[in-house]
Scaffold this motif. Structure first.
Motif, short mmCIF file in Angstrom:
data_model
loop_
_atom_site.label_atom_id
_atom_site.label_comp_id
_atom_site.label_asym_id
_atom_site.label_seq_id
_atom_site.Cartn_x
_atom_site.Cartn_y
_atom_site.Cartn_z
N PHE A 37 1.27 -1.37 -0.03
CA PHE A 37 -0.23 -0.05 -0.18
C PHE A 37 1.16 1.60 0.62
CE2 PHE A 37 -3.42 -3.71 1.76
CZ PHE A 37 -3.96 -2.52 1.08
N ARG A 38 0.42 2.10 0.10
CA ARG A 38 1.13 3.60 0.08
C ARG A 38 0.52 4.64 0.37
NH1 ARG A 38 1.82 5.60 -6.69
NH2 ARG A 38 -0.04 5.82 -7.00
N GLN A 39 0.99 6.00 0.61
CA GLN A 39 0.62 6.95 1.45
C GLN A 39 1.04 8.40 0.65
OE1 GLN A 39 -1.05 7.32 5.53
NE2 GLN A 39 -2.51 8.01 5.44
N LYS A 43 -3.63 12.56 1.54
CA LYS A 43 -4.14 11.41 0.84
C LYS A 43 -4.75 9.67 1.50
CE LYS A 43 -3.57 12.82 -3.71
NZ LYS A 43 -2.90 12.16 -5.03
N GLU A 44 -5.58 9.27 1.48
CA GLU A 44 -5.61 8.13 2.70
C GLU A 44 -4.57 7.16 1.88
OE1 GLU A 44 -9.97 8.13 2.66
OE2 GLU A 44 -9.62 7.63 1.84
N ARG A 45 -4.39 6.29 2.74
CA ARG A 45 -3.23 4.83 1.69
C ARG A 45 -4.50 4.01 1.25
NH1 ARG A 45 -0.81 1.31 6.74
NH2 ARG A 45 -0.15 3.33 7.05
N GLU A 46 -3.64 3.94 0.14
CA GLU A 46 -4.08 3.10 -1.01
C GLU A 46 -3.85 1.61 -1.58
OE1 GLU A 46 -3.93 5.51 -4.39
OE2 GLU A 46 -2.05 5.76 -4.37
N ALA A 92 5.35 8.63 -1.98
CA ALA A 92 4.67 8.43 -1.86
C ALA A 92 5.58 7.39 0.16
CB ALA A 92 3.21 7.57 -1.51
N TYR A 94 6.04 3.83 1.12
CA TYR A 94 4.87 2.53 0.96
C TYR A 94 4.85 1.64 1.66
CZ TYR A 94 5.26 4.23 -3.69
OH TYR A 94 5.07 4.42 -4.94
N TYR A 95 4.00 0.92 2.16
CA TYR A 95 4.10 -0.02 3.75
C TYR A 95 3.80 -1.68 2.93
CZ TYR A 95 2.88 4.08 6.16
OH TYR A 95 2.91 5.46 6.33
#
Length: 121
Positions: A37-39, A43-46, A92, A94-95
């Protein structure tokens, strides 16, 4: 418990490529799905990408198909995100994420602390 540690994020110029890595440790028994995911700021995490436990099935955000590729090496307990043709809007944190399931859920149970990717124009 699964611990996830991301690495590879850095500052790059637009058009560059970058590969992120995420190493899992702990209870890494199969099946476990992994993904990214990324944020971005404000912005919201996407969702970015996901891969099932065997590596035989992948899923991507529609806007990223063709540029990003997810893969995994279970022998190394590692998932990768290959990012090509990076754009400033890819900037962003990145998770890495994981679930003890065959496919990644929308709310993964395990998260890394993130790695910063910054793309300059």
């Amino acid at each position: 418990q699964v611990q996830l540690v991301e690495s590879g994020g850095r500052l790059v110029q637009a058009g560059a490529s970058l590969r992120l890595s995420c190493v899992a440790s702990g209870r890494t028994f199969s099946p476990y799905a992994m993904g990214w995911f990324r944020q971005a700021p404000g912005k919201e995490r996407e969702f970015v990408a996901a891969i099932n436990w065997s590596g035989g099935s992948t899923d991507y955000a529609d806007s990223l198909k063709g540029r990003f590729t997810i893969s995994r090496d279970n022998a190394k307990n590692t998932v990768y995100l290959q990012m090509n043709s990076l754009k400033p809007e890819d900037t962003a944190v990145y998770y890495c994420a994981a679930d003890h399931s065959r496919v990644l859920t929308t709310t993964p149970d395990y998260w890394g602390q993130g790695t910063q990717v910054t793309v300059s124009s």
